[in-house]
Design a protein around this motif. Structure first.
Motif, mmCIF file in Angstrom:
data_model
loop_
_atom_site.group_PDB
_atom_site.id
_atom_site.type_symbol
_atom_site.label_atom_id
_atom_site.label_comp_id
_atom_site.label_asym_id
_atom_site.label_seq_id
_atom_site.Cartn_x
_atom_site.Cartn_y
_atom_site.Cartn_z
ATOM 1 N N MET A 177 0.845 -1.183 0.000
ATOM 2 C CA MET A 177 0.000 0.000 0.000
ATOM 3 C C MET A 177 0.885 1.240 0.000
ATOM 4 S SD MET A 177 -3.025 -1.079 2.695
ATOM 5 C CE MET A 177 -3.875 0.501 2.471
ATOM 6 N N ARG A 178 0.457 2.250 -0.761
ATOM 7 C CA ARG A 178 1.232 3.491 -0.906
ATOM 8 C C ARG A 178 2.637 3.223 -1.454
ATOM 9 N NH1 ARG A 178 -1.757 5.481 3.802
ATOM 10 N NH2 ARG A 178 -3.705 6.151 2.879
ATOM 11 N N GLY A 179 2.833 2.083 -2.116
ATOM 12 C CA GLY A 179 4.135 1.737 -2.650
ATOM 13 C C GLY A 179 5.154 1.361 -1.605
ATOM 14 N N MET A 180 4.735 1.192 -0.358
ATOM 15 C CA MET A 180 5.660 0.941 0.751
ATOM 16 C C MET A 180 5.737 -0.565 1.019
ATOM 17 S SD MET A 180 4.254 4.095 3.114
ATOM 18 C CE MET A 180 5.384 3.817 4.475
ATOM 19 N N GLY A 181 6.856 -1.162 0.661
ATOM 20 C CA GLY A 181 7.039 -2.592 0.872
ATOM 21 C C GLY A 181 7.731 -2.869 2.187
ATOM 22 N N GLY A 182 8.362 -4.037 2.266
ATOM 23 C CA GLY A 182 9.174 -4.365 3.433
ATOM 24 C C GLY A 182 8.428 -4.439 4.741
ATOM 25 N N GLY A 183 7.173 -4.888 4.746
ATOM 26 C CA GLY A 183 6.430 -5.071 5.985
ATOM 27 C C GLY A 183 5.644 -3.866 6.447
ATOM 28 N N TYR A 184 5.593 -2.775 5.660
ATOM 29 C CA TYR A 184 4.799 -1.614 6.062
ATOM 30 C C TYR A 184 3.300 -1.889 5.936
ATOM 31 C CZ TYR A 184 9.039 1.223 6.068
ATOM 32 O OH TYR A 184 10.275 1.741 6.349
ATOM 33 N N THR A 185 2.914 -2.809 5.057
ATOM 34 C CA THR A 185 1.507 -3.161 4.879
ATOM 35 C C THR A 185 1.188 -4.387 5.723
ATOM 36 O OG1 THR A 185 1.523 -2.285 2.625
ATOM 37 C CG2 THR A 185 -0.254 -3.784 3.204
ATOM 38 N N GLN A 186 0.194 -4.270 6.596
ATOM 39 C CA GLN A 186 -0.215 -5.392 7.440
ATOM 40 C C GLN A 186 -1.185 -6.273 6.653
ATOM 41 O OE1 GLN A 186 -1.509 -5.859 12.036
ATOM 42 N NE2 GLN A 186 -2.856 -4.533 10.869
ATOM 43 N N LEU A 187 -0.832 -7.546 6.489
ATOM 44 C CA LEU A 187 -1.659 -8.495 5.748
ATOM 45 C C LEU A 187 -2.251 -9.503 6.726
ATOM 46 C CD1 LEU A 187 0.684 -9.158 2.679
ATOM 47 C CD2 LEU A 187 -1.287 -7.627 2.803
ATOM 48 N N LEU A 188 -3.575 -9.602 6.741
ATOM 49 C CA LEU A 188 -4.296 -10.482 7.648
ATOM 50 C C LEU A 188 -5.225 -11.399 6.860
ATOM 51 C CD1 LEU A 188 -5.414 -7.810 10.296
ATOM 52 C CD2 LEU A 188 -3.324 -9.176 10.335
ATOM 53 N N VAL A 219 1.947 0.725 9.084
ATOM 54 C CA VAL A 219 2.384 2.076 8.741
ATOM 55 C C VAL A 219 1.723 2.532 7.451
ATOM 56 C CG1 VAL A 219 4.371 3.507 8.161
ATOM 57 C CG2 VAL A 219 4.569 1.776 9.948
ATOM 58 N N ALA A 220 1.666 1.664 6.445
ATOM 59 C CA ALA A 220 1.020 2.007 5.179
ATOM 60 C C ALA A 220 -0.477 1.725 5.210
ATOM 61 C CB ALA A 220 1.664 1.232 4.031
ATOM 62 N N GLY A 221 -0.910 0.734 5.987
ATOM 63 C CA GLY A 221 -2.315 0.364 6.054
ATOM 64 C C GLY A 221 -2.457 -1.121 6.300
ATOM 65 N N THR A 222 -3.706 -1.603 6.279
ATOM 66 C CA THR A 222 -4.019 -2.995 6.571
ATOM 67 C C THR A 222 -4.891 -3.568 5.462
ATOM 68 O OG1 THR A 222 -3.908 -2.679 8.963
ATOM 69 C CG2 THR A 222 -5.144 -4.581 8.178
ATOM 70 N N ILE A 223 -4.573 -4.786 5.030
ATOM 71 C CA ILE A 223 -5.416 -5.539 4.105
ATOM 72 C C ILE A 223 -5.849 -6.809 4.821
ATOM 73 C CG2 ILE A 223 -5.518 -6.781 1.916
ATOM 74 C CD1 ILE A 223 -3.478 -4.804 0.815
ATOM 75 N N ASN A 224 -7.143 -6.938 5.042
ATOM 76 C CA ASN A 224 -7.700 -8.098 5.731
ATOM 77 C C ASN A 224 -8.521 -8.916 4.737
ATOM 78 O OD1 ASN A 224 -8.491 -9.864 7.825
ATOM 79 N ND2 ASN A 224 -10.381 -8.705 8.159
ATOM 80 N N VAL A 225 -8.072 -10.138 4.477
ATOM 81 C CA VAL A 225 -8.756 -11.042 3.561
ATOM 82 C C VAL A 225 -9.699 -11.918 4.379
ATOM 83 C CG1 VAL A 225 -8.477 -12.862 1.852
ATOM 84 C CG2 VAL A 225 -6.802 -11.016 1.988
ATOM 85 N N VAL A 226 -10.995 -11.801 4.099
ATOM 86 C CA VAL A 226 -12.010 -12.567 4.830
ATOM 87 C C VAL A 226 -12.408 -13.761 3.973
ATOM 88 C CG1 VAL A 226 -14.272 -12.505 5.921
ATOM 89 C CG2 VAL A 226 -12.810 -10.464 5.961
ATOM 90 N N LEU A 227 -12.203 -14.958 4.504
ATOM 91 C CA LEU A 227 -12.542 -16.174 3.775
ATOM 92 C C LEU A 227 -14.051 -16.407 3.782
ATOM 93 C CD1 LEU A 227 -9.639 -18.471 5.030
ATOM 94 C CD2 LEU A 227 -9.712 -17.005 3.005
ATOM 95 N N LYS A 228 -14.485 -17.383 3.010
ATOM 96 C CA LYS A 228 -15.912 -17.637 2.818
ATOM 97 C C LYS A 228 -16.648 -17.758 4.143
ATOM 98 C CE LYS A 228 -16.149 -18.003 -1.732
ATOM 99 N NZ LYS A 228 -17.002 -17.147 -2.567
ATOM 100 N N GLU A 229 -17.821 -17.132 4.205
ATOM 101 C CA GLU A 229 -18.633 -17.137 5.410
ATOM 102 C C GLU A 229 -19.914 -17.921 5.166
ATOM 103 O OE1 GLU A 229 -19.224 -13.004 6.084
ATOM 104 O OE2 GLU A 229 -17.342 -12.751 7.182
#
Length: 757
Positions: free
Chosen positions: A118-129, A167-177
């Motif tokens: 996110m925002r082009g910021m790699g290296g762990g700045y984007t929280q992936l859940l 720092v850049a933001g969070t992306i939360n992937v929600v699996l099938k409900e």
């Protein structure tokens, strides 16, 4: 106030932190039955009157724009991507879906997905859940089929509940409900790239057991077959004379075959009115093989001998991840709610790789063999109490605990003899994290929504290996504020603002990485352009203060236009630094690349987005849906000389343009999108620089609705393939060393039949 401070042990936590969590939770639950409790949701005052409400407004609320409605009503900035958007282009991975979102870029060559930023910021700045939780090492969104996903939540700024490692933001992937309606759906398809076939199959089943039990099962099976061509030139120049010192040209290919099985389930049990239990198992199995071959041509002259004329590698790997989560929810009445969530799982990764090098006469000159086995186990426990108060306050407090243990065994042989023996073949590392938070979301007026949160988080990482002991402890306090303002109660315009503090913790790999020897110069001394790599146990977390300001305008049929400005001030930036060191694995000094806290940085940018149907703006226009966004990024690392002293991996912007149309009178829907990431130059240090070429990815799809229960989807990814260019340069005294790579990309075709049983 210092927001970073060491502490003795996470097992012996500061009393103030535990007191905060305990007091907050008890305070919320204690208000379940106040003496002057507000009317319950099922009281007479809450029941509708005898006259039914008009139906027109109801249609607007539950229409196709529900994802937009959820985004509009969220106090913290949030983008929600629903099932229809996820499946539109028939993408092979979740990262390919994400690349079309405002401000999101992916690493790697076109059509290959890659790490999500996110925002082009790699290296762990984007929280992936995934389902709100971090996945074990070895897991990648590239390995997760979109068929497994129900929706994707993108949060531009951190919140107390989801965590501040964003720092850049969070992306939360929600699996099938679990769904209210029954569904039995099968999808079978294949991808074709460069005459290589990659089939896939998925099955989703939603149903109920009686009245109180609903379940969802999603099974995906896939196989991918990829081949990539590689072309690299290495040139060294003497700056004084202008002569070429070294000129090498390496060409070759790499081929990878990967097979995977993914199983995701959700069992929802209604225990009693207002009380439920949800069980969520998740299984991922994958295995693959790889091979590569290359030839190295070197022009005569120069002081550096040709290390090899030809090489060949072979490898195989297996990855498995099994996790089970349980979530218990109970409504306590009078707006109080209690939620407990626990999970446990394990991940296993085994990899074997071998490399052979030959001279110009075809004689074998060197062999390396690397065998790695990694097992990671972990558990997590979360408690959350919430209370709806009488004055429009929604109070939430929580406590989080999670722990992971990694055991790794690695054997590295060179010409049949073990190397790096001083570090031992076995590595054992553990990580313990504790967090507590409290947040309050309320509506001071009908035009203003506000959010305030406070989170404390502590992390301890420890390596227990006798030969390589590491201990790293840190704690962070993060206050968070969000607000939304509408000019009037019924306005389609609204403004958002956020003041946040976030952080990026050093990864386990950065802290305790076992040294990796340069392949080009495995013995004696090496060159600055081919350094060894190692970890740094003394890293401190990066800390960031952030500001967001956004304007949003919502259209009548689910469309919107928005502009979002962000700013981050980062302290203790982590970056890999190459230095000449005395090392234990060689009698000669070696160039080694290690992560270091190098100083401070600033990142900022603006993200513009518009999505609407053309007939929303022009009455006589065809009902073509447009989705477009453009983002501009800028950053500056203060301790690195300019120009182009940007954050590593951050382009200057990204743009997307997409359109789709459901044809009138024909059972067809079609669309296309273009994703553009402009090339950029980067100054990494006073001696290192790099550049990345422009990346353009054009995708298209066509869907034939055969009948209400079946449809056929044809897709094309990377329709206009182009080479992906990267360069790197290092100044070593009076020498300049340039490395240029041109990696070709190809069109990927897809065909998928989707039907309901």
């Amino acid at each position: 106030m210092r927001i970073l401070r060491p502490y003795r042990s996470l097992i012996d936590l500061p009393r103030s932190a535990l007191a905060l969590a305990t007091l907050a939770c008890l305070s919320a639950v204690a208000q379940v039955a106040p003496a002057t409790a507000p009317p319950a949701a099922d009281s007479k005052e809450a029941k509708p009157g005898p006259n039914p409400a008009p139906t027109l407004n109801r249609v607007e609320v539950i229409g196709s724009s529900s994802d937009t409605d959820l985004r509009r009503t969220s106090t913290a900035a949030k983008i929600i991507i629903g099932k229809e958007d996820i499946e539109r282009y028939g993408d092979s991975s979740v990262s390919e879906v994400l690349k079309r979102l405002p401000g999101v870029t992916t690493g790697g060559r076109p059509g290959r997905g890659g790490d999500v930023r996110m925002r082009g910021m790699g290296g762990g700045y984007t929280q992936l859940l995934v389902n709100g939780e971090r996945m074990p090492p070895g897991f990648s969104l590239d390995n997760l089929p979109p068929d497994q996903v129900e929706r994707i939540e993108v949060m531009r700024a951190p919140t107390a509940e989801y965590g501040a490692r964003a720092v850049a933001g969070t992306i939360n992937v929600v699996l099938k409900e679990a769904l209210k309606k029954t569904l039995n759906e099968v999808r079978v398809g294949t991808g074709i790239e460069d005459n290589r076939v990659s089939p896939n199959l998925s099955w989703t089943r939603n149903d109920k057991f009686g009245e109180g039990v609903a379940y969802t099962v999603t099974l995906s099976v896939n196989r991918s077959d990829n081949r990539d061509e590689n072309d690299t030139r290495t040139r060294w120049y003497d700056l004084g004379s202008g002569l070429t010192v070294l000129n090498q040209h390496e060409t070759g290919f790499s081929a990878n075959i990967r097979e995977g099985v993914h199983l995701n389930g959700r069992l929802q049990i209604a225990i009693a009115p207002g009380e439920s239990l949800i069980l969520m198992p998740f299984l991922m199995l994958s295995q693959g093989t790889s091979e590569s071959q290359g030839q190295l041509e070197q022009l005569p002259g120069g002081a550096i001998a040709q290390p090899y004329a030809r090489y060949a590698t072979a490898g195989d790997g297996r990855f498995s991840s099994l996790r089970g989560n349980a979530q218990w929810q109970k409504n306590l009445g009078n707006g109080a709610r209690l939620e407990l969530r626990g999970g446990a799982g394990s991940g296993n990764f085994e990899n074997h790789g071998s490399r052979q090098e030959f001279d110009s006469a075809g004689l074998l000159t060197r062999t390396t063999d690397d065998q790695t086995s990694t097992r990671e186990t972990g558990w997590s426990l979360t408690g959350k109490a919430s209370q709806q108060l009488e004055n429009e306050h929604s109070l939430v407090a929580g406590l989080e605990l999670d722990s992971s243990i990694r055991k790794q065994s690695r054997t590295t042989l060179q010409n049949g003899q073990p190397i790096l023996t001083e570090f031992g073949d076995d590595l054992s590392a553990s990580s313990m994290r504790v967090a507590t938070y409290i947040q309050d979301e309320w509506n001071p007026t009908k035009q203003i929504s506000a959010y305030a949160g406070l989170r404390w988080e502590g992390i301890e990482t420890r390596s227990d290996s006798d030969a390589y002991q590491v201990s790293n402890r840190s704690s962070v306090v993060t206050p968070l504020l969000h607000a939304t303002w509408r000019p009037d109660e019924k306005s389609r315009d609204q403004w958002r603002s956020s003041l946040t503090r976030s952080y990026k913790a050093a990864s386990l790999q950065e802290l305790i990485a076992r040294p990796a020897i340069s392949q080009r110069f495995p013995t004696g001394s090496n060159e600055v352009g081919s350094p060894d790599r190692a970890g740094n146990p003394h890293l401190a977390p990066e800390l960031a203060r952030g500001f967001e300001l956004a304007y949003e305008h919502y259209l009548g049929k689910g469309g919107l236009m928005s502009a979002n400005f962000f700013y981050r001030r980062i302290n203790d930036l982590i970056r890999n630094v190459v230095a000449l060191e005395d090392v234990s694995w060689s009698t000669d000094k070696r160039w080694v690349s290690r992560p270091q806290n190098v100083g401070d940085a600033i990142a900022q940018g603006i993200e513009l987005e518009a999505k609407f149907r053309m007939d929303e703006l022009w009455a006589d226009a065809p009902p073509v849906s447009l989705r477009t966004n453009v983002s501009f990024f800028d950053s500056r690392v203060e301790q690195v000389p300019g120009p182009n002293n940007r954050l590593e991996g951050q382009p200057k912007g990204t743009a997307n343009l997409g359109a789709d149309y459901k044809m009138r009178g024909l059972p067809l829907s079609l669309g296309a999108s273009v994703n553009i990431t402009p090339g950029y130059d980067l100054q990494l240090s006073d001696i290192q620089s790099s550049s990345v070429g422009t990346k353009v990815v054009t995708d298209a799809f066509l869907v034939w609705f055969i009948n209400p229960n079946a449809q056929l989807r044809l897709s094309a990814s990377n329709l206009l393939p182009r080479d992906y260019l990267t360069t790197g340069s290092i100044l070593n005294g009076t020498q300049r060393q340039d490395n240029e790579s041109a990696n070709a990309s190809k069109i990927r075709w897809g065909l998928r039949l989707e039907f309901k049983l």
